[in-house]
Motif scaffolding. Sequence first.
Motif, PDB file in Angstrom:
ATOM      1  N   SER A 238       0.822  -1.202   0.000  1.00  0.00           N
ATOM      2  CA  SER A 238       0.000   0.000   0.000  1.00  0.00           C
ATOM      3  C   SER A 238       0.861   1.258   0.000  1.00  0.00           C
ATOM      4  O   SER A 238       0.543   2.247  -0.678  1.00  0.00           O
ATOM      5  CB  SER A 238      -0.930  -0.010   1.218  1.00  0.00           C
ATOM      6  N   ALA A 239       1.957   1.236   0.745  1.00  0.00           N
ATOM      7  CA  ALA A 239       2.846   2.396   0.796  1.00  0.00           C
ATOM      8  C   ALA A 239       3.474   2.666  -0.568  1.00  0.00           C
ATOM      9  O   ALA A 239       3.564   3.818  -1.016  1.00  0.00           O
ATOM     10  CB  ALA A 239       3.928   2.172   1.846  1.00  0.00           C
ATOM     11  N   GLN A 240       3.897   1.599  -1.255  1.00  0.00           N
ATOM     12  CA  GLN A 240       4.496   1.767  -2.586  1.00  0.00           C
ATOM     13  C   GLN A 240       3.460   2.276  -3.587  1.00  0.00           C
ATOM     14  O   GLN A 240       3.735   3.191  -4.383  1.00  0.00           O
ATOM     15  CB  GLN A 240       5.077   0.437  -3.073  1.00  0.00           C
ATOM     16  N   LEU A 241       2.270   1.716  -3.538  1.00  0.00           N
ATOM     17  CA  LEU A 241       1.221   2.097  -4.485  1.00  0.00           C
ATOM     18  C   LEU A 241       0.774   3.534  -4.252  1.00  0.00           C
ATOM     19  O   LEU A 241       0.436   4.261  -5.198  1.00  0.00           O
ATOM     20  CB  LEU A 241       0.038   1.135  -4.370  1.00  0.00           C
ATOM     21  N   SER A 242       0.766   3.952  -3.006  1.00  0.00           N
ATOM     22  CA  SER A 242       0.399   5.332  -2.684  1.00  0.00           C
ATOM     23  C   SER A 242       1.390   6.316  -3.291  1.00  0.00           C
ATOM     24  O   SER A 242       0.999   7.373  -3.817  1.00  0.00           O
ATOM     25  CB  SER A 242       0.327   5.510  -1.166  1.00  0.00           C
ATOM     26  N   THR A 243       2.675   5.979  -3.229  1.00  0.00           N
ATOM     27  CA  THR A 243       3.699   6.836  -3.828  1.00  0.00           C
ATOM     28  C   THR A 243       3.515   6.925  -5.341  1.00  0.00           C
ATOM     29  O   THR A 243       3.645   8.000  -5.940  1.00  0.00           O
ATOM     30  CB  THR A 243       5.100   6.303  -3.493  1.00  0.00           C
ATOM     31  N   ILE A 244       3.205   5.790  -5.980  1.00  0.00           N
ATOM     32  CA  ILE A 244       2.958   5.782  -7.422  1.00  0.00           C
ATOM     33  C   ILE A 244       1.784   6.680  -7.777  1.00  0.00           C
ATOM     34  O   ILE A 244       1.867   7.525  -8.681  1.00  0.00           O
ATOM     35  CB  ILE A 244       2.685   4.342  -7.911  1.00  0.00           C
ATOM     36  N   ALA A 245       0.687   6.523  -7.059  1.00  0.00           N
ATOM     37  CA  ALA A 245      -0.515   7.308  -7.335  1.00  0.00           C
ATOM     38  C   ALA A 245      -0.263   8.795  -7.141  1.00  0.00           C
ATOM     39  O   ALA A 245      -0.756   9.635  -7.910  1.00  0.00           O
ATOM     40  CB  ALA A 245      -1.660   6.831  -6.440  1.00  0.00           C
ATOM     41  N   GLN A 246       0.510   9.126  -6.120  1.00  0.00           N
ATOM     42  CA  GLN A 246       0.805  10.531  -5.827  1.00  0.00           C
ATOM     43  C   GLN A 246       1.576  11.166  -6.987  1.00  0.00           C
ATOM     44  O   GLN A 246       1.254  12.272  -7.431  1.00  0.00           O
ATOM     45  CB  GLN A 246       1.604  10.625  -4.536  1.00  0.00           C
ATOM     46  N   GLU A 247       2.595  10.471  -7.491  1.00  0.00           N
ATOM     47  CA  GLU A 247       3.394  11.035  -8.583  1.00  0.00           C
ATOM     48  C   GLU A 247       2.613  11.071  -9.895  1.00  0.00           C
ATOM     49  O   GLU A 247       2.717  12.032 -10.659  1.00  0.00           O
ATOM     50  CB  GLU A 247       4.685  10.236  -8.746  1.00  0.00           C
ATOM     51  N   ALA A 248       1.825  10.037 -10.159  1.00  0.00           N
ATOM     52  CA  ALA A 248       0.998  10.030 -11.371  1.00  0.00           C
ATOM     53  C   ALA A 248      -0.012  11.171 -11.330  1.00  0.00           C
ATOM     54  O   ALA A 248      -0.318  11.797 -12.354  1.00  0.00           O
ATOM     55  CB  ALA A 248       0.288   8.691 -11.522  1.00  0.00           C
ATOM     56  N   GLY A 249      -0.526  11.476 -10.129  1.00  0.00           N
ATOM     57  CA  GLY A 249      -1.467  12.574  -9.968  1.00  0.00           C
ATOM     58  C   GLY A 249      -0.846  13.929 -10.213  1.00  0.00           C
ATOM     59  O   GLY A 249      -1.564  14.920 -10.440  1.00  0.00           O
ATOM     60  N   ARG A 250       0.475  13.999 -10.169  1.00  0.00           N
ATOM     61  CA  ARG A 250       1.192  15.241 -10.454  1.00  0.00           C
ATOM     62  C   ARG A 250       1.661  15.301 -11.898  1.00  0.00           C
ATOM     63  O   ARG A 250       2.529  16.097 -12.256  1.00  0.00           O
ATOM     64  CB  ARG A 250       2.394  15.364  -9.515  1.00  0.00           C
ATOM     65  N   ASP A 251       1.106  14.418 -12.723  1.00  0.00           N
ATOM     66  CA  ASP A 251       1.384  14.368 -14.166  1.00  0.00           C
ATOM     67  C   ASP A 251       2.819  13.964 -14.473  1.00  0.00           C
ATOM     68  O   ASP A 251       3.392  14.359 -15.490  1.00  0.00           O
ATOM     69  CB  ASP A 251       1.061  15.711 -14.828  1.00  0.00           C
TER      70      ASP A 251
END
Length: 411
Positions: A238-251
Amino acid sequence: MSAPFSVAVTGQSLIRHDLKAMSDPRLIEVAQILKSCDVAFTNLETTIHGRHGGWPLKGTYFGSSRPGVLAALKELGFNSLALANNHAFDLGPPGILSTLEEVAAQDFLHAGIGIDQRHAAKAQKKLFGSRRVALIAMDAGPGPSFMYAENASEGRMARPGINRLNVSRVFDLEAGIFNVLHSVQERFRSSALERANYAQPEDPPRLNGQDEIDFYGTVFRKSDTSDRRLVVDRHSASAQLSTIAQEAGRDAFVIVYLHHHHWEPSWQQVPSWVREFAHDCVNAGAGLFVSHGAPVLQAVEIYRNTPIFYGLGNFLFHTEKEEREWSPPEVWKSVIATCSFGSGGRLEDICLRPIVIGGIEALLDPACDRLPFPVLADGKMAAGILEDLAERSTDFDTLLSLDNGIGRIAL
């Protein structure tokens, strides 16, 4: 709207020799492919022996390299490195610090190790032209807990190390066999203090109920069938996936890297848990997923228009000639994959150029010395590499065509 860009990905680079002085046209030919892309990515399968020193923490499979190998990778065309792997901690925390220092000096985009867990798990970012790329790299072991980065807590210092995806191995056993194993454990049951002594430097594994036993560090579970399972820790994932989602959300265009040695009996088989985790990463926003560990080519999958390279084998593989475990020919065959993305970030093309690590002559005749670099394959050799990869990828609904010794994946 983001501009078109391209990414080259290769097998892992276990590099111990400086290649900068080499002017072999075969090496230049490979470098031209890497330099033609905006991003050229590999896994640095070693630790750097630099200013901070360090001490060998392994036996036979210890490996470290001098800082000059990084300049050699840069000259080849690489500009992005994953650092999370089973050799990153071979010199301990000093090796982590030296590696971080030296890759930064060469201006690589790099991720996967850090001065503590927060730093190691952080997505590192860099602009390539007008495209912002974020890299997240992790290692799933197996390896001792002390090689993974840890944050400071009260009475305990931070530990430099590797970004960990926590994975545990569980053996399911039918009731009869499980009961026999349990009786052996009961016969030699020791005090809690003695078990703690033998558990050092590791903590005992956590158990989930009476249907699991810790048999000297390995978890066995009572079940209706016998099976070996790899279980990804939910909190860690979950921690790794959260980091991925955060960066993808910043384009950002997010590259996710996973290194592991939980191989199947057939090295070329993709473990089911890796496929499931790769899909989770893409669902979270990854634009490219790359994995290494087993030193052979594994299948390629296109999932939600996102390339997943389950295993690209080797690119540079500086091992000793007498190490017989690396004798299978599959260890010395791989591809350089170049992925082209359109202005909207959509995947438009994947080109696969087959290579032979160490040179074709050494592959055909073990008495020949290996070259310290890969060469492009052609003719029957190229066709054989691509046909094997195409066959393994069909189970993932990937269609790979051959065009004059180059592979292309239908999108």
